[in-house]
Design an enzyme around this catalytic site. Structure first.
Site, PDB file in Angstrom:
ATOM      1  N   ASN A   9       0.862  -1.187   0.000  1.00 10.93           N
ATOM      2  CA  ASN A   9       0.000   0.000   0.000  1.00 10.93           C
ATOM      3  C   ASN A   9       0.897   1.236   0.000  1.00 10.93           C
ATOM      4  O   ASN A   9       1.503   1.561   1.021  1.00 10.93           O
ATOM      5  CB  ASN A   9      -0.896  -0.027   1.248  1.00 10.93           C
ATOM      6  CG  ASN A   9      -1.705   1.246   1.404  1.00 10.93           C
ATOM      7  OD1 ASN A   9      -1.877   2.009   0.453  1.00 10.93           O
ATOM      8  ND2 ASN A   9      -2.208   1.482   2.611  1.00 10.93           N
ATOM      9  N   GLU A  99      -6.534   4.881   8.126  1.00 13.20           N
ATOM     10  CA  GLU A  99      -6.393   6.310   7.801  1.00 13.20           C
ATOM     11  C   GLU A  99      -7.707   6.863   7.236  1.00 13.20           C
ATOM     12  O   GLU A  99      -8.040   8.022   7.457  1.00 13.20           O
ATOM     13  CB  GLU A  99      -5.214   6.503   6.834  1.00 13.20           C
ATOM     14  CG  GLU A  99      -3.893   6.323   7.578  1.00 13.20           C
ATOM     15  CD  GLU A  99      -2.766   5.717   6.775  1.00 13.20           C
ATOM     16  OE1 GLU A  99      -2.826   5.735   5.539  1.00 13.20           O
ATOM     17  OE2 GLU A  99      -1.814   5.208   7.407  1.00 13.20           O
ATOM     18  N   GLU A 169      -5.275  -4.824  10.987  1.00 12.94           N
ATOM     19  CA  GLU A 169      -4.240  -3.803  11.118  1.00 12.94           C
ATOM     20  C   GLU A 169      -4.459  -3.018  12.406  1.00 12.94           C
ATOM     21  O   GLU A 169      -5.251  -2.053  12.424  1.00 12.94           O
ATOM     22  CB  GLU A 169      -4.293  -2.840   9.931  1.00 12.94           C
ATOM     23  CG  GLU A 169      -4.080  -3.499   8.587  1.00 12.94           C
ATOM     24  CD  GLU A 169      -3.502  -2.496   7.592  1.00 12.94           C
ATOM     25  OE1 GLU A 169      -2.390  -2.711   7.121  1.00 12.94           O
ATOM     26  OE2 GLU A 169      -4.174  -1.492   7.318  1.00 12.94           O
TER      27      GLU A 169
END
Ligand code: PEP
Length: 256
Positions: A9, A99, A169
């Protein structure tokens, strides 16, 4: 056999020229890696995605987008549709990255719609889940990831297991240099596996569950040795072609 999945990513990094340089090095060396048991995907920013699709065309590298809208077209300024991504050869889409959740305020309800749209248009969503440090400290990790999974998948009733990827994550591990220990990750992955079985039956064994959060060439072997870790989602270390090559070329030895 379920293949391992390694995803890079890039987030908001790499111009077109940097994209060209990355693939020049990466594609030259990837032919030396035994890919019989693994898939590799890279998620460049949208500006590089179409360009990258031409660079990886004759290679085994798959393309991933960092987000997608749920509709095929329409008045949604700033968004990209799954149909547009499919047209340029994208196969995977990261949805609900921490995010997006924490900086841009995306909620489980929006994430669920994105997952549904991406799935419906034939792409494979990579649904990201994970707790913050304060949630972990008060013992809420499993409760948080369970809620994110149940709500994120609420519109997916019929499922082809190879068409869904989950990424665990932990927010405190992303971009911090502090990875979850293999034991901490495995505890959550095995919980997620059981949860997915409750939702989709025995075939949920085939759903890939990736770990993400400060994965490096140094820690990837021990993380991948755990039985329920089917691959990794790599941020920072995927920007450097040599580092990402070291990660994707490890020999995976599972603990018994
Ligand atoms: C990510 O971008 O999903 C990620 C895990 O980043 P990093 O590897 O840099 O922690």
């Amino acid at each position: 056999m379920k293949k391992y999945l390694f995803v890079g990513n890039w987030k908001m990094n790499h111009t077109l020229e940097e994209t060209r340089k990355f693939f020049e090095v990466f594609l030259e060396k990837i032919g030396e890696v035994d890919l019989s048991d693994r898939l590799i995907a890279i998620a460049p920013p949208f500006t590089s995605l179409y360009y990258a699709s031409s660079l990886v065309k004759d290679s085994p590298i798959k393309l991933c987008a960092q987000n997608a809208h749920f509709a095929d077209r329409g008045a949604f300024t700033g968004e990209i549709s799954p149909l547009m991504l499919r047209e340029i050869g994208v196969e995977y889409v990261i949805i609900g990255h921490s995010e997006r959740r924490h900086i841009f305020g995306e909620k489980d309800s929006l994430i669920a719609k994105r997952v549904e749209g991406v799935y419906k248009f034939g792409l494979t969503p990579i649904l990201c889940v994970g707790e913050t440090l304060s949630e972990r400290e008060v013992g809420q990790t499993l409760e948080v990831v369970e809620r994110q999974i149940k709500r994120g998948l609420e519109h997916i009733s019929e499922l082809l297991p190879e068409r869904l990827v989950i990424a665990y994550e932990p927010v405190w591990a992303i971009g911090t240099g502090v990875n979850a220990t293999p034991e901490q990750a495995e505890e959550v992955h095995s919980y997620l596996r059981e949860l997915l079985k409750e939702l989709y039956g025995e075939r949920a064994r085939e759903i890939r569950i990736l770990y993400g959060g400060s994965v490096t060439p140094e820690n990837v072997n021990s993380l991948m040795s755990k039985p329920n870790i089917d691959g990794v989602l790599v941020g920072g270390a995927s920007l450097d072609p040599q580092k990402f090559l070291s990660i994707v070329s490890i020999r995976v030895v599972k603990e018994v």
